[in-house]
Motif scaffolding. Structure first.
Motif, short mmCIF file in Angstrom:
data_model
loop_
_atom_site.label_atom_id
_atom_site.label_comp_id
_atom_site.label_asym_id
_atom_site.label_seq_id
_atom_site.Cartn_x
_atom_site.Cartn_y
_atom_site.Cartn_z
N VAL A 259 0.76 -0.86 0.11
CA VAL A 259 -0.41 -0.06 -0.18
C VAL A 259 0.60 1.12 -0.17
O VAL A 259 0.77 2.31 -0.45
CB VAL A 259 -0.72 -0.26 0.87
N ILE A 260 2.64 0.96 0.40
CA ILE A 260 2.47 2.53 0.23
C ILE A 260 3.14 2.71 -1.04
O ILE A 260 3.43 3.52 -1.84
CB ILE A 260 4.82 1.92 1.08
N GLY A 261 3.29 1.75 -1.70
CA GLY A 261 3.79 1.60 -3.31
C GLY A 261 2.84 2.00 -4.17
O GLY A 261 2.74 3.03 -5.01
N ALA A 262 1.65 1.89 -3.24
CA ALA A 262 0.01 2.49 -4.14
C ALA A 262 0.09 4.12 -4.39
O ALA A 262 -0.52 4.27 -4.53
CB ALA A 262 -0.95 1.40 -4.07
N GLY A 263 0.26 3.97 -2.94
CA GLY A 263 0.40 5.30 -2.26
C GLY A 263 -1.00 5.55 -1.79
O GLY A 263 -1.92 7.20 -2.23
N SER A 264 -1.13 4.83 -1.17
CA SER A 264 -2.52 5.05 -0.60
C SER A 264 -2.58 5.47 1.43
O SER A 264 -2.51 4.36 1.82
CB SER A 264 -3.67 3.76 -0.15
N GLU A 265 -2.69 6.46 1.24
CA GLU A 265 -2.22 6.77 3.03
C GLU A 265 -3.78 6.12 3.85
O GLU A 265 -2.92 6.43 4.82
CB GLU A 265 -2.18 8.25 2.55
N GLY A 266 -4.91 6.25 3.18
CA GLY A 266 -5.66 5.74 4.61
C GLY A 266 -5.54 4.19 4.37
O GLY A 266 -5.67 3.85 5.76
N ALA A 267 -5.14 3.75 3.21
CA ALA A 267 -4.43 1.79 3.58
C ALA A 267 -3.35 1.91 4.61
O ALA A 267 -3.12 0.98 5.12
CB ALA A 267 -3.86 1.58 2.03
N VAL A 268 -2.48 3.08 3.81
CA VAL A 268 -0.67 2.81 4.46
C VAL A 268 -1.71 2.74 6.80
O VAL A 268 -0.88 2.18 7.34
CB VAL A 268 0.13 3.90 4.29
N HIS A 269 -2.27 4.54 6.91
CA HIS A 269 -3.03 4.12 8.36
C HIS A 269 -3.69 3.16 8.55
O HIS A 269 -3.32 2.22 9.84
CB HIS A 269 -3.99 5.33 8.29
N SER A 270 -4.19 2.17 7.80
CA SER A 270 -5.48 0.80 7.96
C SER A 270 -4.00 -0.86 8.67
O SER A 270 -4.19 -0.90 9.74
CB SER A 270 -6.04 0.45 6.68
N HIS A 271 -2.96 -0.33 7.97
CA HIS A 271 -2.26 -1.25 7.42
C HIS A 271 -1.87 -0.77 8.84
O HIS A 271 -0.91 -1.51 9.70
CB HIS A 271 -1.41 -1.64 6.51
N THR A 272 -0.30 -0.20 9.26
CA THR A 272 0.19 -0.21 10.40
C THR A 272 -0.48 0.37 11.80
O THR A 272 -0.21 -0.42 12.44
CB THR A 272 0.33 1.44 10.65
N ARG A 273 -2.38 0.17 11.91
CA ARG A 273 -2.65 0.26 12.98
C ARG A 273 -2.62 -1.10 12.99
O ARG A 273 -2.91 -2.21 14.15
CB ARG A 273 -3.98 0.44 12.70
N ARG A 274 -3.01 -2.37 12.09
CA ARG A 274 -3.35 -3.72 12.50
C ARG A 274 -1.57 -4.46 12.80
O ARG A 274 -2.14 -5.05 12.93
CB ARG A 274 -3.29 -3.77 10.85
N ALA A 275 -1.23 -3.93 12.01
CA ALA A 275 0.71 -4.46 12.02
C ALA A 275 0.69 -3.80 14.01
O ALA A 275 1.26 -5.23 14.83
CB ALA A 275 1.96 -3.87 11.60
N LYS A 276 0.44 -2.88 14.70
CA LYS A 276 0.73 -2.88 15.83
C LYS A 276 -0.03 -3.58 16.68
O LYS A 276 0.50 -3.26 17.59
CB LYS A 276 0.77 -0.98 16.47
N SER A 277 -1.43 -4.05 16.19
CA SER A 277 -2.44 -4.50 17.24
C SER A 277 -1.45 -6.56 16.91
O SER A 277 -1.92 -6.86 18.01
CB SER A 277 -3.78 -4.43 16.48
N ASP A 278 -0.96 -6.26 15.70
CA ASP A 278 -0.28 -7.20 15.94
C ASP A 278 0.74 -7.68 16.84
O ASP A 278 1.60 -8.86 16.43
CB ASP A 278 -0.09 -8.07 14.17
N GLY A 279 1.76 -6.34 17.38
CA GLY A 279 2.56 -6.77 18.01
C GLY A 279 4.04 -6.38 17.65
O GLY A 279 4.67 -6.62 17.88
N ILE A 280 3.45 -6.01 16.40
CA ILE A 280 4.75 -5.45 15.36
C ILE A 280 5.22 -3.87 15.97
O ILE A 280 4.51 -3.11 16.32
CB ILE A 280 4.48 -5.41 14.04
N ALA A 281 6.58 -4.02 16.55
CA ALA A 281 7.73 -2.97 16.80
C ALA A 281 7.45 -1.80 15.79
O ALA A 281 7.69 -2.04 14.21
CB ALA A 281 8.83 -3.36 17.56
N SER A 282 7.02 -0.43 16.90
CA SER A 282 6.57 0.49 15.43
C SER A 282 7.48 0.93 14.66
O SER A 282 7.88 0.95 13.86
CB SER A 282 6.97 1.64 16.79
N GLN A 283 9.77 0.83 15.39
CA GLN A 283 10.87 0.90 14.74
C GLN A 283 10.28 -0.14 13.62
O GLN A 283 10.69 0.53 12.26
CB GLN A 283 11.29 0.45 15.55
#
Length: 103
Positions: free
Chosen positions: A49-73
């Motif tokens: 989604v970064i490659g697609a340039g979709s801000e909303g999708a980057v937000h969504s997948h960032t939230r999901r990654a964080k909820s899956d315990g993936i570190a912010s770094q």
């Protein structure tokens, strides 16, 4: 159904539930088509989604990654790795979108 989908996307879900159901089924089928774990899939989808340039999708997948315990770094590193294939401008935009959500 749209209580899980914000804004215009939620409106489309309400107006066309049959399309949403088909789209959801496709998403489930593609998620289950290979050997990647959820933890491996999350950064992959973020990169796409970064490659697609979709801000909303980057937000969504960032939230999901964080909820899956993936570190912010680690999440930010996905944006930084976009510099080579996508260019500095796209990578900086993605990093900004990721940082919109804070720590």
């Amino acid at each position: 159904m749209s209580d899980k989908m914000p804004g215009a996307a939620g409106d489309r879900v309400d107006q066309h539930p049959d399309i949403w159901e088909a789209y959801s089924a496709l998403g489930k089928a593609t998620a289950n088509c290979g050997p990647l774990s959820d933890r491996e899939t999350r950064p992959t989808k973020l990169a796409l989604v970064i490659g697609a340039g979709s801000e909303g999708a980057v937000h969504s997948h960032t939230r999901r990654a964080k909820s899956d315990g993936i570190a912010s770094q680690a999440i930010v590193r996905v944006a930084l790795r976009a510099i080579g294939p996508l260019g500095l401008t796209r990578a900086v935009a993605a990093k900004t979108w990721i940082e919109d959500l804070g720590e």
